[in-house]
Every structure is written in structure tokens, then in C-alpha cells.
Design a protein around this motif. Structure first.
Motif, PDB file in Angstrom:
ATOM      1  N   LEU A  28       0.812  -1.350  -0.059  1.00 50.45           N
ATOM      2  CA  LEU A  28       0.081  -0.039  -0.035  1.00 50.45           C
ATOM      3  C   LEU A  28       0.782   1.302  -0.050  1.00 50.45           C
ATOM      4  O   LEU A  28       1.888   1.221   0.728  1.00 50.45           O
ATOM      5  N   ASN A  29       0.405   2.252  -0.805  1.00 52.45           N
ATOM      6  CA  ASN A  29       0.910   3.581  -0.706  1.00 52.45           C
ATOM      7  C   ASN A  29      -0.328   4.541  -0.712  1.00 52.45           C
ATOM      8  O   ASN A  29      -1.499   4.357  -0.841  1.00 52.45           O
ATOM      9  N   ASP A  30       0.136   5.996  -0.644  1.00 52.25           N
ATOM     10  CA  ASP A  30      -1.066   6.877  -0.796  1.00 52.25           C
ATOM     11  C   ASP A  30      -1.789   6.734  -1.936  1.00 52.25           C
ATOM     12  O   ASP A  30      -3.067   6.989  -1.861  1.00 52.25           O
ATOM     13  N   ALA A  31      -1.072   6.551  -3.131  1.00 51.80           N
ATOM     14  CA  ALA A  31      -2.027   6.255  -4.274  1.00 51.80           C
ATOM     15  C   ALA A  31      -3.004   5.286  -4.068  1.00 51.80           C
ATOM     16  O   ALA A  31      -4.194   5.474  -4.607  1.00 51.80           O
ATOM     17  N   VAL A  32      -2.607   3.949  -3.854  1.00 49.38           N
ATOM     18  CA  VAL A  32      -3.638   3.035  -3.559  1.00 49.38           C
ATOM     19  C   VAL A  32      -4.629   3.389  -2.717  1.00 49.38           C
ATOM     20  O   VAL A  32      -5.793   3.276  -2.986  1.00 49.38           O
ATOM     21  N   ALA A  33      -4.253   3.879  -1.607  1.00 47.78           N
ATOM     22  CA  ALA A  33      -5.205   4.339  -0.570  1.00 47.78           C
ATOM     23  C   ALA A  33      -6.341   5.052  -1.008  1.00 47.78           C
ATOM     24  O   ALA A  33      -7.614   4.918  -0.825  1.00 47.78           O
ATOM     25  N   ALA A  34      -5.861   6.247  -1.903  1.00 48.06           N
ATOM     26  CA  ALA A  34      -6.909   7.299  -2.308  1.00 48.06           C
ATOM     27  C   ALA A  34      -7.647   6.526  -3.267  1.00 48.06           C
ATOM     28  O   ALA A  34      -9.073   6.916  -3.576  1.00 48.06           O
ATOM     29  N   GLU A  35      -7.094   5.716  -4.109  1.00 49.71           N
ATOM     30  CA  GLU A  35      -8.161   4.975  -5.192  1.00 49.71           C
ATOM     31  C   GLU A  35      -8.928   3.966  -4.710  1.00 49.71           C
ATOM     32  O   GLU A  35     -10.012   3.791  -5.178  1.00 49.71           O
ATOM     33  N   VAL A  36      -8.600   3.210  -3.610  1.00 48.64           N
ATOM     34  CA  VAL A  36      -9.372   2.400  -2.919  1.00 48.64           C
ATOM     35  C   VAL A  36     -10.533   3.087  -2.369  1.00 48.64           C
ATOM     36  O   VAL A  36     -11.659   2.684  -2.541  1.00 48.64           O
ATOM     37  N   GLN A  37     -10.273   4.193  -1.589  1.00 47.49           N
ATOM     38  CA  GLN A  37     -11.433   5.050  -0.903  1.00 47.49           C
ATOM     39  C   GLN A  37     -12.412   5.467  -2.189  1.00 47.49           C
ATOM     40  O   GLN A  37     -13.471   5.633  -2.019  1.00 47.49           O
ATOM     41  N   ALA A  38     -11.852   5.842  -3.139  1.00 45.58           N
ATOM     42  CA  ALA A  38     -12.650   6.511  -4.578  1.00 45.58           C
ATOM     43  C   ALA A  38     -13.450   5.497  -4.790  1.00 45.58           C
ATOM     44  O   ALA A  38     -14.851   5.425  -5.071  1.00 45.58           O
ATOM     45  N   ALA A  39     -13.057   4.079  -5.064  1.00 42.71           N
ATOM     46  CA  ALA A  39     -13.872   2.805  -5.707  1.00 42.71           C
ATOM     47  C   ALA A  39     -14.800   2.487  -4.390  1.00 42.71           C
ATOM     48  O   ALA A  39     -15.934   2.131  -5.025  1.00 42.71           O
ATOM     49  N   LEU A  40     -14.451   2.395  -3.285  1.00 40.01           N
ATOM     50  CA  LEU A  40     -15.603   1.869  -2.378  1.00 40.01           C
ATOM     51  C   LEU A  40     -16.777   3.019  -2.380  1.00 40.01           C
ATOM     52  O   LEU A  40     -17.665   2.456  -1.979  1.00 40.01           O
ATOM     53  N   LYS A  41     -16.393   4.253  -2.357  1.00 40.04           N
ATOM     54  CA  LYS A  41     -17.379   5.203  -2.409  1.00 40.04           C
ATOM     55  C   LYS A  41     -18.348   5.087  -3.517  1.00 40.04           C
ATOM     56  O   LYS A  41     -19.340   5.199  -3.241  1.00 40.04           O
ATOM     57  N   SER A  42     -17.772   4.817  -4.797  1.00 44.77           N
ATOM     58  CA  SER A  42     -18.734   4.683  -5.876  1.00 44.77           C
ATOM     59  C   SER A  42     -19.583   3.195  -5.779  1.00 44.77           C
ATOM     60  O   SER A  42     -20.732   3.226  -6.207  1.00 44.77           O
ATOM     61  N   ALA A  43     -18.777   2.299  -5.112  1.00 47.38           N
ATOM     62  CA  ALA A  43     -19.339   0.797  -5.065  1.00 47.38           C
ATOM     63  C   ALA A  43     -20.669   1.210  -3.934  1.00 47.38           C
ATOM     64  O   ALA A  43     -21.699   0.569  -4.027  1.00 47.38           O
ATOM     65  N   GLU A  44     -20.448   2.086  -3.171  1.00 43.64           N
ATOM     66  CA  GLU A  44     -21.475   2.283  -1.968  1.00 43.64           C
ATOM     67  C   GLU A  44     -22.648   2.937  -2.625  1.00 43.64           C
ATOM     68  O   GLU A  44     -23.759   2.414  -2.270  1.00 43.64           O
ATOM     69  N   ARG A  45     -22.192   3.835  -3.361  1.00 45.41           N
ATOM     70  CA  ARG A  45     -23.355   4.821  -3.892  1.00 45.41           C
ATOM     71  C   ARG A  45     -24.176   4.172  -5.078  1.00 45.41           C
ATOM     72  O   ARG A  45     -25.379   4.190  -5.219  1.00 45.41           O
ATOM     73  N   ASP A  46     -23.555   3.172  -5.767  1.00 41.82           N
ATOM     74  CA  ASP A  46     -24.234   2.547  -7.050  1.00 41.82           C
ATOM     75  C   ASP A  46     -25.060   1.406  -6.695  1.00 41.82           C
ATOM     76  O   ASP A  46     -24.706   0.265  -6.057  1.00 41.82           O
ATOM     77  N   GLU A  47     -26.296   1.665  -6.791  1.00 40.03           N
ATOM     78  CA  GLU A  47     -27.286   0.576  -6.267  1.00 40.03           C
ATOM     79  C   GLU A  47     -27.254  -0.638  -6.949  1.00 40.03           C
ATOM     80  O   GLU A  47     -27.844  -1.792  -6.746  1.00 40.03           O
ATOM     81  N   THR A  48     -26.518  -0.534  -8.180  1.00 40.06           N
ATOM     82  CA  THR A  48     -26.561  -1.935  -8.853  1.00 40.06           C
ATOM     83  C   THR A  48     -25.395  -2.835  -8.338  1.00 40.06           C
ATOM     84  O   THR A  48     -25.332  -4.008  -8.765  1.00 40.06           O
ATOM     85  N   ALA A  49     -24.501  -2.095  -7.592  1.00 45.43           N
ATOM     86  CA  ALA A  49     -23.402  -2.883  -6.942  1.00 45.43           C
ATOM     87  C   ALA A  49     -23.916  -3.450  -5.797  1.00 45.43           C
ATOM     88  O   ALA A  49     -24.174  -2.628  -4.673  1.00 45.43           O
ATOM     89  N   ARG A  50     -24.251  -4.759  -5.622  1.00 40.26           N
ATOM     90  CA  ARG A  50     -25.023  -5.291  -4.407  1.00 40.26           C
ATOM     91  C   ARG A  50     -24.215  -6.366  -3.600  1.00 40.26           C
ATOM     92  O   ARG A  50     -24.548  -6.816  -2.623  1.00 40.26           O
ATOM     93  N   CYS A  51     -22.900  -6.454  -4.295  1.00 32.17           N
ATOM     94  CA  CYS A  51     -21.800  -7.189  -3.265  1.00 32.17           C
ATOM     95  C   CYS A  51     -20.563  -6.775  -3.785  1.00 32.17           C
ATOM     96  O   CYS A  51     -20.229  -6.308  -4.867  1.00 32.17           O
ATOM     97  N   ILE A  52     -19.579  -6.578  -2.845  1.00 36.49           N
ATOM     98  CA  ILE A  52     -18.068  -6.257  -3.239  1.00 36.49           C
ATOM     99  C   ILE A  52     -17.427  -7.401  -2.943  1.00 36.49           C
ATOM    100  O   ILE A  52     -17.211  -8.032  -1.978  1.00 36.49           O
TER     101      ILE A  52
END
Ligand code: T3D
Length: 261
Positions: A28-52
Motif C-alpha cells: 500500500l501507498n498513498d495512491a493505492v489508498a486514495a484509489e481504494v477509497q474512491a472505488a469503495l465510495k462509488s461501489a457504496e453509492r451504486d445501487e446496482t453494486a450489491r456485493c463487493i
């Protein structure tokens, strides 16, 4: 959205996030952390994403903090501030997203990487994968939730032994210790996790999310508080479309078609 250090893919209701620095065991580095945070946010918001699903590319799952990056950090950089900005929001999000979060531990998981795996709801590990505390190996204390999850999953004394000795445990030992739910041959891991993920993506997502919320909260409740909170959450679940569909399907003797709401 395009990412440089992770892969993100949505299909059949399953959002798969793959840590993608295989030549570094997905450290892990800062870039990975920022991208994982962004991806999880979009997965959380997306109603069609029902399992991660969280997994790693190549032979490792995640070796924790990239030690090359750590060595090159300025001395004045605060560990506390760094963690609060990078890995801790990810562990918190994995616990708070009200959707099932699965982890496919495809190889070594260590340090903050182990913390991320433990923050997921369910873990399948590849036979041959190893899990290591790692923090004590470099003179650090646990972070990324490791001190929270390890004693709860394996018991206090075993957790302290794992931490003090820093001896790696195999996937099979991790199964016995309660750190993972299942061990599967490495070549079958992704298919096994995928099969569970697709199944859970067709489940009543809102009810599963409330279940996760209830169990997260109950970790810090007494029985009276837990009963009261269950009654409150059932009020919410009881008014969902999926609840009505579940009852109707049962009485009609047909499989339910849950919509996740
Ligand atoms: O504020 C903050 O940021 C503090 C946060 C800290 C969070 C943390 O995560 S602290 C813990 C950091 N992680 C470690 O200390 C883990 C160190 N690595 C290991 O214990 C082992 O490598 C593994 C258990 C992960 C895997 O073991 P194994 O035998 O499968 O692989 P290996 O041979 O040890 O490593 C393979 C390569 O990956 C090797 O490089 P080489 O020789 O092929 O060029 C190794 O140096 C490299 N590597 C492994 N872990 C890391 C790493 N490179 C950079 N950072 C790593 N974490």
C-alpha cells in the motif's frame, strides 16, 4: 473512472476491487489508498453494486505499507495523520458499507493488508497463502483495525501470540483460528468467491445491510441494547419491497426475486 493502482469492475451485481501492484505484493501507498477509497465510495453509492469483492493481483494479496515508500517519507510526517488519511478510512468503510463485502485472499496478507482483509465480512483464502501480523517485525504497533479484529476473531491470547512472535500462519491454520471462513485451492479461489458474491448480489441487499449494521453495533452492546436495536432495524426491514417479495415467494412456493430495496 480510471485507476492506476487498482482495478475496478462491476458485473452481475458484483463490484470487484483488485489491488494491482503485483510486483510489490500489492503493498500500500498513498495512491493505492486514495484509489481504494474512491472505488469503495462509488461501489457504496451504486445501487446496482450489491456485493463487493476485495482481492489482489498476482501472487500476493497485500503486503501492507510499502516499506520503500515508508523509508522515503519525511521524518516529520505524522503516522497518526497518515493513517487517518489513508488506510483507516478504508477499514472503516469496509465495515460501514451496508452491502456484503467479501475478501479473496489470493496470497500473502500482512500488516495493514491483513487489517483490510479482516475488515471484510467474509474471507476465503487460497491454500498456500500466508497471513502475518508484520507490524511488530518493523517495530510498529497494530493499525488498520488489526487490534480490533484479531482478538475478536481468534481470542486475546492467540492474537497476542500472533502479534508478539510475528510468525506467519498458513491459510489452513488461519481457518482453524477463525481468521478466514474457507480455504480453497489457489486456482479455484476467484471462482469460489465469485459464486458466493453473485449469490449474495441477488439477496435482499437492504436486509443484509441492516444485518451488518446490527452486528457491527452489537459488538459494543449489552443484550438489552441489542434487542432494542434489533426491534428498531426490523421496523426498517419490515417495510422493504424485498420483505414483501420474500413472504409472497415463500407462500407461492417459488424462488424470490429480490431487488435489493
Ligand atoms: O503510517 C504508516 O504508514 C504506518 C503504517 C503501517 C502499516 C503496515 O502495514 S506496517 C507493516 C508493513 N508490512 C510488512 O512489514 C510486511 C513485510 N513483508 C513480509 O512480511 C513478507 O514479505 C510477506 C509475509 C508479505 C510475504 O512473504 P513472502 O515470503 O511470500 O515474500 P518475500 O520474499 O518476503 O517478499 C517478496 C518481495 O516483496 C521481496 O522483494 P524482492 O526480494 O523480491 O525484491 C520483499 O522485499 C517485497 N516486499 C514484501 N513486503 C513488502 C515488500 N516490499 C515493500 N513493502 C513491503 N511491505
Amino acid at each position: 473512472m480510471t485507476y492506476n493502482t487498482i482495478l475496478a469492475e462491476l458485473s452481475q451485481g458484483v463490484f470487484t476491487l483488485t489491488l494491482n501492484r503485483p510486483d510489490k505484493l500489492n503493498a500500500l501507498n498513498d495512491a493505492v489508498a486514495a484509489e481504494v477509497q474512491a472505488a469503495l465510495k462509488s461501489a457504496e453509492r451504486d445501487e446496482t453494486a450489491r456485493c463487493i469483492v476485495l482481492t489482489g493481483a498476482g501472487k500476493g494479496f497485500c503486503a501492507g505499507q510499502d516499506l520503500d515508500a515508508l523509508r522515503n517519507r519525511p521524518d516529520e510526517l505524522s503516522f497518526r495523520q497518515h493513517l487517518l488519511k489513508t488506510y483507516h478510512p478504508i477499514a472503516a468503510k469496509l465495515r460501514s458499507i451496508e452491502k456484503p463485502v467479501l475478501c479473496a485472499i489470493n496470497g500473502a496478507a500482512a500488516g495493514a493488508g491483513l487489517g483490510l482483509a479482516l475488515a471484510c465480512d467474509i474471507r476465503y483464502a487460497a491454500a498456500g497463502a500466508k497471513l502475518r501480523f508484520a507490524f511488530s517485525g518493523i517495530g510498529l504497533a497494530p493499525d488498520t483495525g488489526a487490534s480490533f479484529f484479531l482478538p475478536r476473531l481468534m481470542g486475546l491470547s492467540r492474537a497476542l501470540e500472533f502479534a508478539y512472535t510475528n510468525d506467519p500462519v498458513t491459510a489452513e491454520e488461519a481457518l482453524t483460528l477463525g481468521l478466514v471462513n474457507k480455504v480453497v485451492p489457489a486456482e479455484e479461489l476467484q471462482a469460489a468467491v465469485r459464486a458466493l458474491a453473485v449469490r449474495l448480489a441477488q439477496a435482499p441487499t437492504k436486509a443484509l445491510g441492516l444485518t451488518k449494521r446490527a452486528m457491527n453495533a452489537a459488538l459494543n452492546f449489552n443484550i438489552d441494547q441489542a434487542l432494542d436495536y434489533e426491534a428498531h432495524l426490523q421496523e426498517v426491514a419490515g417495510h422493504t419491497e424485498d420483505h414483501r417479495e420474500g413472504v409472497a415467494a415463500f407462500l407461492d412456493k417459488r424462488p424470490p426475486k429480490f431487488k435489493g430495496k
